[in-house]
Design an enzyme around this catalytic site. Structure first.
Site, PDB file in Angstrom:
ATOM      1  N   THR A  32      -6.272  85.755 116.585  1.00 19.62           N
ATOM      2  CA  THR A  32      -4.867  86.141 116.487  1.00 19.62           C
ATOM      3  C   THR A  32      -4.758  87.664 116.507  1.00 19.62           C
ATOM      4  O   THR A  32      -5.385  88.344 115.703  1.00 19.62           O
ATOM      5  CB  THR A  32      -4.278  85.584 115.173  1.00 19.62           C
ATOM      6  OG1 THR A  32      -4.309  84.163 115.234  1.00 19.62           O
ATOM      7  CG2 THR A  32      -2.839  86.047 114.966  1.00 19.62           C
ATOM      8  N   HIS A 172      -6.619  73.208 118.127  1.00 22.99           N
ATOM      9  CA  HIS A 172      -6.893  73.895 116.859  1.00 22.99           C
ATOM     10  C   HIS A 172      -6.632  72.917 115.720  1.00 22.99           C
ATOM     11  O   HIS A 172      -5.483  72.658 115.351  1.00 22.99           O
ATOM     12  CB  HIS A 172      -5.979  75.113 116.740  1.00 22.99           C
ATOM     13  CG  HIS A 172      -6.350  76.052 115.627  1.00 22.99           C
ATOM     14  ND1 HIS A 172      -7.267  75.746 114.671  1.00 22.99           N
ATOM     15  CD2 HIS A 172      -5.922  77.309 115.336  1.00 22.99           C
ATOM     16  CE1 HIS A 172      -7.391  76.776 113.827  1.00 22.99           C
ATOM     17  NE2 HIS A 172      -6.575  77.733 114.215  1.00 22.99           N
ATOM     18  N   ASN A 175      -8.786  75.607 109.896  1.00 26.13           N
ATOM     19  CA  ASN A 175      -8.251  76.777 109.186  1.00 26.13           C
ATOM     20  C   ASN A 175      -6.891  76.587 108.522  1.00 26.13           C
ATOM     21  O   ASN A 175      -6.123  77.532 108.367  1.00 26.13           O
ATOM     22  CB  ASN A 175      -8.218  77.999 110.130  1.00 26.13           C
ATOM     23  CG  ASN A 175      -9.612  78.344 110.622  1.00 26.13           C
ATOM     24  OD1 ASN A 175     -10.591  77.928 110.025  1.00 26.13           O
ATOM     25  ND2 ASN A 175      -9.715  79.082 111.710  1.00 26.13           N
ATOM     26  N   TYR A 177      -4.135  74.940 109.449  1.00 26.23           N
ATOM     27  CA  TYR A 177      -2.898  74.783 110.236  1.00 26.23           C
ATOM     28  C   TYR A 177      -2.562  73.282 110.369  1.00 26.23           C
ATOM     29  O   TYR A 177      -3.212  72.445 109.741  1.00 26.23           O
ATOM     30  CB  TYR A 177      -3.020  75.538 111.568  1.00 26.23           C
ATOM     31  CG  TYR A 177      -3.194  77.025 111.274  1.00 26.23           C
ATOM     32  CD1 TYR A 177      -2.106  77.769 110.792  1.00 26.23           C
ATOM     33  CD2 TYR A 177      -4.429  77.656 111.356  1.00 26.23           C
ATOM     34  CE1 TYR A 177      -2.258  79.106 110.435  1.00 26.23           C
ATOM     35  CE2 TYR A 177      -4.587  78.999 111.004  1.00 26.23           C
ATOM     36  CZ  TYR A 177      -3.491  79.718 110.547  1.00 26.23           C
ATOM     37  OH  TYR A 177      -3.635  81.029 110.175  1.00 26.23           O
ATOM     38  N   ASN A 232      -5.834  79.479 103.695  1.00 27.82           N
ATOM     39  CA  ASN A 232      -4.512  78.838 103.706  1.00 27.82           C
ATOM     40  C   ASN A 232      -4.379  77.720 102.678  1.00 27.82           C
ATOM     41  O   ASN A 232      -3.789  76.664 102.953  1.00 27.82           O
ATOM     42  CB  ASN A 232      -4.157  78.322 105.111  1.00 27.82           C
ATOM     43  CG  ASN A 232      -3.813  79.447 106.079  1.00 27.82           C
ATOM     44  OD1 ASN A 232      -3.215  80.456 105.671  1.00 27.82           O
ATOM     45  ND2 ASN A 232      -4.178  79.293 107.341  1.00 27.82           N
TER      46      ASN A 232
HETATM   47  C1  PHB Z   1      -5.176  84.608 111.275  1.00 29.56           C
HETATM   48  O1  PHB Z   1      -4.094  84.914 111.718  1.00 29.56           O
HETATM   49  O2  PHB Z   1      -5.759  85.335 110.483  1.00 29.56           O
HETATM   50  C2  PHB Z   1      -5.797  83.367 111.687  1.00 29.56           C
HETATM   51  C3  PHB Z   1      -5.166  82.618 112.637  1.00 29.56           C
HETATM   52  C4  PHB Z   1      -5.742  81.449 113.057  1.00 29.56           C
HETATM   53  C5  PHB Z   1      -6.923  81.050 112.510  1.00 29.56           C
HETATM   54  C6  PHB Z   1      -7.557  81.801 111.561  1.00 29.56           C
HETATM   55  C7  PHB Z   1      -6.978  82.970 111.152  1.00 29.56           C
HETATM   56  O3  PHB Z   1      -7.467  79.912 112.873  1.00 29.56           O
END
Ligand code: PHB
Length: 362
Positions: A32, A172, A175, A177, A232
């Site tokens: 990102t 994805h 992490n 999401y 997260n």
């Molecule tokens: C971030 O924005 O830091 C981020 C985004 C997506 C990811 C991991 C970190 O999978």
């Protein structure tokens, strides 16, 4: 070649993923960078950034939202309208002109959406109304019809990625999401067919996978998981049982690859405990192409490939500051340091101005 020569594979051995032969096993991890325009359309600066990194065996783009609802941060790109498709087409053309390969990462952030990002300032969506720590709104628990809408958005985004000239897509599911929010029970306390038992919590991932492979075929689709990453506000009561089952189910898909975040991201919050389970053990039950990620160096990546612990290795931070990372690895030249202050958002500074090494002296 002497018949006794042992052929050792390393980062520079070509590798087949799906229909593609990659020049090397050095993958640019999804990163990102928050530098698309205010309408979430990739820019000329984004094109230069990816073109500069096209000697990676494979580029995986930054997370790219499948819908306005899927966005979590300012200036992240999307893949849901025609302007975005046209802008991405210029990027894929540039990468292909350099002989590179590029997959788009399909992203929906679920509850991890900053204030002010959601259309009409509505609440972000999630499997359950369980809030993430920090300055986020209480999410709205998805109704069944709303889950169907998101599956439609994945399918539409997958079609758009095909039209934009990508070589494949990565789902994805890591992490913290949206897909990961369904998988792990710290964020999913639903009592319907999407919650409860782990066999129900994996349902959404496999519905997304079916929607996307319907467009792309199985061998041009990758999946990214992060079984033990607490980033997260994520947790699960039994990640070993859950993710072993996910990986076993993925075996039958013959995907392009499985991409594993093998631990906790360095910027993870420390509010949740890191499980003892070592996600690297999942490698042993996955029968397809395995891409390892997180904290690898040239040395440890070569070792993982030689020991059969990985088929490819992806590098994140190192690709931010070293656009020519494969050449630097090959010639053992020093690496540029990554400036974290310019990681998210901003200008060309810290984005497309990291120096290329002058190899004429090597
Ligand atoms: C971030 O924005 O830091 C981020 C985004 C997506 C990811 C991991 C970190 O999978």
């Amino acid at each position: 070649m002497n018949s006794q020569t042992v052929l050792e594979q390393d980062l520079f051995s070509p590798v087949q993923i799906g229909p593609y032969q990659l020049n090397n096993r050095i993958v640019m991890a999804p990163l990102t960078r928050c530098r698309s325009d205010d309408d979430n359309v990739p820019t000329e600066m984004n094109r230069i950034y990816y073109q500069q990194r096209a000697t990676a065996g494979l580029i995986i783009t930054e997370g790219t939202q499948i819908s306005p609802q899927g966005a979590g941060y300012p200036n992240t790109p999307g893949i849901y309208n025609d302007q975005q498709v046209e802008a991405w087409k210029r990027i894929t053309d540039s990468v292909h002109a350099q002989g590179g390969h590029i997959f788009l990462q399909l992203w929906h952030v679920g509850r991890v959406s900053y204030q002010g990002i959601q259309p009409n300032d509505q609440a972000p969506v999630a499997p359950s109304s369980i809030k993430i720590a920090g300055d986020y709104k209480q999410p709205h628990a998805l109704k069944l019809s709303e889950i169907d809408d998101i599956l439609y958005d994945y399918r539409n985004a997958a079609k758009n990625a095909l039209a934009a000239g990508f070589d494949g897509v990565e789902i994805h599911a890591a992490n913290g999401y949206l897909i990961d929010q369904f998988l792990r029970d710290g964020s999913n306390n639903r009592t319907d067919q999407y919650g409860g038992d782990y066999k129900n919590r994996i349902r959404f991932l496999f519905e997304v996978l079916h929607a996307v492979t319907h467009i792309w075929g199985n061998d041009r689709v990758g999946v990214r998981l992060s079984p033990t990453n607490p980033f997260n506000s994520m947790s699960d009561s039994n990640p070993e049982e859950l993710f072993k089952y996910v990986v076993k189910q993925l075996n039958s898909f013959n995907l392009a690859y499985l991409h594993m975040v093998e631990g906790a991201l360095s910027f993870s919050d420390t509010t949740t405990e890191i499980p003892a389970f070592d996600s690297r053990s999942l490698r042993d039950i996955y029968q397809g192409t395995y891409m390892a990620n997180l904290g690898y160096t040239k040395q440890s990546a070569n070792q993982a490939i030689q020991n059969g612990k990985a088929d490819l290795v992806s590098f994140g931070d190192l690709f931010i500051s070293n656009p020519d990372l494969p050449e630097r690895f090959l010639h053992n030249v020093p690496l540029n340091k990554t400036n974290m202050d310019t990681r998210y958002g901003g200008t060309e500074k810290g984005y497309i101005d990291y120096p290329q090494f002058d190899f004429s002296y090597v």
